[in-house]
Each structure stands twice: as C-alpha cells, then as structure tokens.
Design an enzyme around this catalytic site. Structure first.
Site, PDB file in Angstrom:
ATOM      1  N   GLU A 135       2.452  -0.771   4.038  1.00 51.79           N
ATOM      2  CA  GLU A 135       1.520   0.403   3.745  1.00 51.79           C
ATOM      3  C   GLU A 135       0.850  -0.056   2.451  1.00 51.79           C
ATOM      4  O   GLU A 135       1.454   0.101   1.397  1.00 51.79           O
ATOM      5  CB  GLU A 135       2.336   1.645   3.638  1.00 51.79           C
ATOM      6  CG  GLU A 135       3.083   2.257   5.041  1.00 51.79           C
ATOM      7  CD  GLU A 135       2.007   2.327   5.909  1.00 51.79           C
ATOM      8  OE1 GLU A 135       0.697   2.451   5.860  1.00 51.79           O
ATOM      9  OE2 GLU A 135       2.253   2.356   7.160  1.00 51.79           O
ATOM     10  N   CYS A 160      -3.214   6.391  -2.411  1.00 51.00           N
ATOM     11  CA  CYS A 160      -3.561   5.191  -1.324  1.00 51.00           C
ATOM     12  C   CYS A 160      -4.639   5.774  -0.350  1.00 51.00           C
ATOM     13  O   CYS A 160      -5.366   5.192   0.166  1.00 51.00           O
ATOM     14  CB  CYS A 160      -2.386   4.699  -0.525  1.00 51.00           C
ATOM     15  SG  CYS A 160      -1.577   6.028   0.063  1.00 51.00           S
TER      16      CYS A 160
END
Ligand code: NAP
Length: 509
Positions: free
Chosen positions: A268, A305
């Site tokens: 990720e 993120c």
C-alpha cells in the site's frame, strides 16, 4: 506491568518466538521530545530465527479454531488497552503526532482487532462452496468437490511511519493475517521502535494468556535495510503486507518477484488523491470547498497516504474564488511537527521540485524548521501537468497543487492521464450530475475508492472499504489493506475432491 504507570522505558530488544533478544549493534530513536533510547539493530540471523519459529507455529496456529483466534485478537486489544497511557506517550514522543490523534489511532487499532474477531466468528470469509457428486452423470460422473479458504503460512509485515499503531505492529495487516491463521513476523519501523516494542509486549502477553505457540508473532527492530530484504526473501515467508513509500515498496516488491518461489507482495503505497471540483458546485460554494480542502490537506501535517494533493478546477472567477479560499485558509495554519527529520527533509525536497518549475506558479510558498512543515500551494494548467510527470508524484506533507482546466472535457481528459490512486473525489451539485457521470467511469478505473462531496483523509474500517488501487497506489489492485476484505490477502482457496468428512477440516465438515 502497571497499566496506569505513565512512563514506559523501552529495553530496545527484538521479540523472537517469545524471547526478548539483542544483537551486537544499536541505533537510537528520534523522539521530538523526551529521552532518546537505544534499540538493537536487527540482523539476518534474527530473520532466520523468527521465520523458523513462525513456520513451526503454523502447524498449530494455522489449524486453530476460529473461536480460538477470535479470543486471541480480543486479548491483544485488551492488552493494548491495559497499556493505553504508555502507548500514547511513547507514540506521541516518537512520531510528533498529537496526543488526541494517538488516542484515536489506538481506538482504531483495537477496534480493527475486535472487528476481525467478529468477522472470523461469522465465518462467511471462508467462502465455502460445494458441488455435490453426480455419480450418474453422462458421459462421466462428477466427483464431490468442496472449496474453502485456508491460511497461507507465515506473513511478513512492514508498517508505515505515519500510523505508528493502526498500520504498524498490531495494525491492519497483522490483524488480518492473525485472523486468517497466519503467524506474523513484523519488521519494526525505525521511526517508532519504542511504540513497536510496547505493542509487541501486548501481543506477547496475549500469546501467553491464550497459550499459543510463541512463534505466532515476532518483532524484529529495524536500523538495517538488510533485515527487510532478508525477510521478504526468506523461503518460509508466504506473503508480505507493506505500508510505506513507493520507492521502498517497489524495491521489496521486486525482491519478492525475483525469489525462486515468487510470493504476493501487498504494498500500500502513496497517492496524490485528485479532487475534481465540478462547475456548478464551485459556483455555489467555492469558499466552503476551498476551506474544506485546506483542512484536509493539513491534517496530521499532510502525512496521509490519502492526502488530497491535487484539486482540478475550471478557469474563471468561480474557480479563482475556490483557489483564493484555499490559499487564505492554508496561510493561517501554523508549523506542525513532522514524523522524522528525514520526512521533513523529503518534504522540503518535494517542495523544491515545484519551485521555479516552468508554468507552475507558487500561490503560497513557505519554509519551516528542521522537523517542521508549513502548507504550500501551487497552480498549473492541464497541459503542463500531463507533460511533467514529476508533478503527479506524491509530496508527503501539506502541499497542494491546483490544476486549472478550460472545460469539463479537459477535466475528463486530465483524469484519463492520472496514474493509479488510492482515492479520487468529485465535488458536485445536482446540476453537475451529467458531467459527473462522464467522470465516474474514468475515476473508477483509476482509484480504489471514489468519493463525492467529502475529503478522503478518513478511512473507515468496515466491510465495504477498499484501501488500495491500481499501481502505483498499490502493488496489487485486487486487494485492500483496510476493512474485513483485507483478510483475503492471506488466504488461499483449496478444493477437497471426494475427501471424506472423517478427515476434512472442521470448518467444512
Ligand atoms: P518507507 O520509508 O517506505 O518505510 C516503510 C518500511 O519499509 C520501513 O520499515 C522501512 O525500513 C522499510 N523500507 C523502506 N525501503 C526499504 C528498502 N529499500 N529495503 C528494505 N526496507 C525498506 O515509508 P514511510 O516513510 O514509513 O511511510 C510514508 C509513506 O507511506 C508515504 O509515501 C505514504 O503515502 C505511505 N503510506 C501509505 C499508506 C497506504 O495505506 N497506502 C498508509 C500510510 C502511509 P526503515 O525502518 O529502515 O526505514
């Protein structure tokens, strides 16, 4: 340990198969306040010992009942809560994240563990299928075939600097793997080794209380990049859960692919999370949208993120009002502490990429102290953005880029030029529906999560969440690292053909 005692003093050791061990050399953590501590540097020998123990543990843990694993996950959550104050204190000191944020993140982390306990008790994740035997079928009889998901074996987990709890030692990857029945070896993040240690203590205590094999969980502190490389290449590791940067993730992904037995690497990674401001919405609420963006962009010093780094808006007076509202709100945000000196430097370097760049105009450009960040805002046009790849790379911190377009057509064309994203957002009014309908098919090919009239920084932990997306947002677009579906990464379907009930696993009898 006294759950209410305030100060936690790390001993700096690795937890390997139930023992706290230490290597020959040490590194120091970098708290933004409070005392520094020494931590043992991980070695390839530690990796070997942890992986061997994890494989040994798999022969009991991989065949434990769902109820046993559910109780284990809940016990980890209880043990973390018993250390609540110390976890908050050391997490806050090591990361610079505010106390309230650390408390919230701890709640999210224990909540994830409990959610997975519930999820495996429910059992639907096993995806059991059964094609009954058809002995009289012509021209050939059909055998009896049952299918069930099984745990894959030992899993390596790499947490990220910006979530010392929820995406780290006992974070989502660890919870999903343990729920599935996979032992876990965590490579501790060098930005928060003390936080990793106290959470590992909680997991260790839960292992002892639940009388599990000690190899079910190991923590190897970092300090040496060889540890991560050796871990992902170890033949007993069957999958990797990674949260972190594109550069780090890609390096480890490539190592996994080059193994004699390649394994899945669930990375990720970062994202710029574009937002598309539709014309009618901008006309009616430019100021509100601009201020909202500034709030989301600067939350946690922009170290998410899911930070919405890019806003796409039409040229003209309404668009100008949006940009101006964002600039004014950003200008009022003071300096925030960043996670590490290195991340603060990377933010300065990222900003430098924008300064003086052709056809990129600074709207707000400020420099902060060595571990600080101040918001920055730049503006460019669609043509420049599409030609200049560097403008689409994540700057980890509170930096926003406005891309001005001439029309909705150009907006759709720009969207087609974006790389894979964790999220994409449409801000729209009802009158924008026709235009938004053209945008949605493009955005769902680009992002794991599409939002309307919200900001992507909060990621709900639930059944319907996808936190992933096409590369470079993640290395595996079919997966999520948040929510109950994330357990699928650590499962493998097995068909049982004509296997008698007397020897079948209990879950499928
Ligand atoms: P990072 O620098 O990539 O570090 C992540 C982990 O990987 C650390 O344990 C690090 O070890 C290790 N590592 C990195 N490069 C390596 C290499 N070449 N060889 C071996 N090990 C390596 O990332 P970060 O600074 O912690 O996190 C910030 C990034 O994570 C941002 O880009 C952010 O967008 C992203 N992020 C993504 C998500 C998501 O869910 N998609 C969530 C949060 C953050 P060391 O401890 O030695 O540094």
């Amino acid at each position: 340990m006294d759950g209410n005692a305030l100060h936690f003093t790390p001993h700096g050791k690795h937890l390997i198969a139930g023992d706290w061990v230490e290597g020959p050399s040490h590194f120091k953590n970098e708290p933004f306040e409070g005392p520094q501590h020494d931590f043992s540097v991980g070695t390839v020998d530690h990796v070997e010992a942890a992986c061997e123990a994890a494989e040994e543990a798999f022969w009991s843990y991989g065949y434990s009942t769902r109820e046993e694993r559910a109780v284990f996950l809940e016990t980890i959550a209880d043990e973390m809560e018993a250390r609540a104050e110390q976890i908050t204190e050391i997490g806050h000191r090591e990361s610079g994240l505010p106390v309230a944020r650390m408390q919230g993140e701890r709640g999210r982390t224990t909540g994830q563990l409990r959610l997975f306990a519930q999820h495996i008790r429910d059992g639907a994740y096993l995806d059991i299928r059964h094609d009954k035997a058809l002995p009289d079928r012509e021209p050939l009889p059909r055998p009896d075939i049952k299918l069930m998901q099984r745990p894959i074996g030992p899993v390596a987990v790499f947490g990220a600097s910006n979530f010392p709890l929820a995406f780290s030692t006992a974070g989502g990857d660890t919870a999903a793997a343990l729920a599935a029945g996979c032992p876990v070896v965590v490579k501790g993040h060098s930005a928060h080794p003390g936080t990793g240690e106290i959470v590992a203590e909680a997991i260790h205590a839960a292992i002892e209380r639940c009388k599990l094999h000690p190899g079910v969980f190991s923590l190897i502190q970092g300090g040496n990049r060889q540890v991560g490389s050796a871990l992902v290449q170890h033949p007993l590791i069957k999958a990797v859960g990674f949260t972190g940067s594109l550069a780090g993730g890609r390096a480890l992904f490539d190592l996994c692919a080059q193994r004699p037995e390649p394994i899945p690497f669930f990375g990720e990674l970062g994202s710029v999370n574009p937002m598309f401001m539709m014309p009618e919405a901008v006309k009616t609420r430019a100021a509100q949208m601009g201020a909202g963006w500034a709030g989301s962009l600067t939350m946690g010093a922009g170290q998410f993120c899911t930070n919405p780094g890019i806003a796409v808006v039409e040229k003209g007076a309404a668009g100008d009002a949006f940009v101006n509202a964002a600039r004014v709100a950003l200008d009022q945000v003071g300096e925030q502490v960043m996670l590490t000196d290195g991340i603060a430097k990377a933010y300065r370097d990222g900003k430098a990429r924008f300064d003086g760049r052709n056809a990129v105009r600074p709207l707000l450009a400020k420099d902060a102290g060595p571990r600080g960040a101040l918001p920055n805002l730049y503006e460019t046009d669609a043509e420049t953005y599409l030609q200049d790849h560097a403008l689409g790379e994540e700057v980890f911190g509170p930096l926003g880029l406005v891309v001005r377009v001439n029309s909705v057509d150009e907006m759709v064309g720009l969207a087609k030029g974006f790389e894979g994203q964790l999220t994409a957002t449409i801000h729209m009014d009802d009158e924008d529906a026709e235009d938004a309908r053209r945008l949605l098919p493009v955005l769902e090919r680009k992002a794991g999560r599409v939002l309307v009239n919200g900001f992507p920084t909060g990621v709900e932990v639930c059944d319907a969440m996808v936190h992933g997306g096409p590369y470079p947002a993640s290395t595996n677009f079919g997966a999520t690292s948040v929510g109950t579906m994330s357990i699928r990464r650590f499962l493998r379907p097995v068909s049982y053909q004509n296997v008698p009930a007397s020897i079948l696993p209990a879950d499928i009898k």
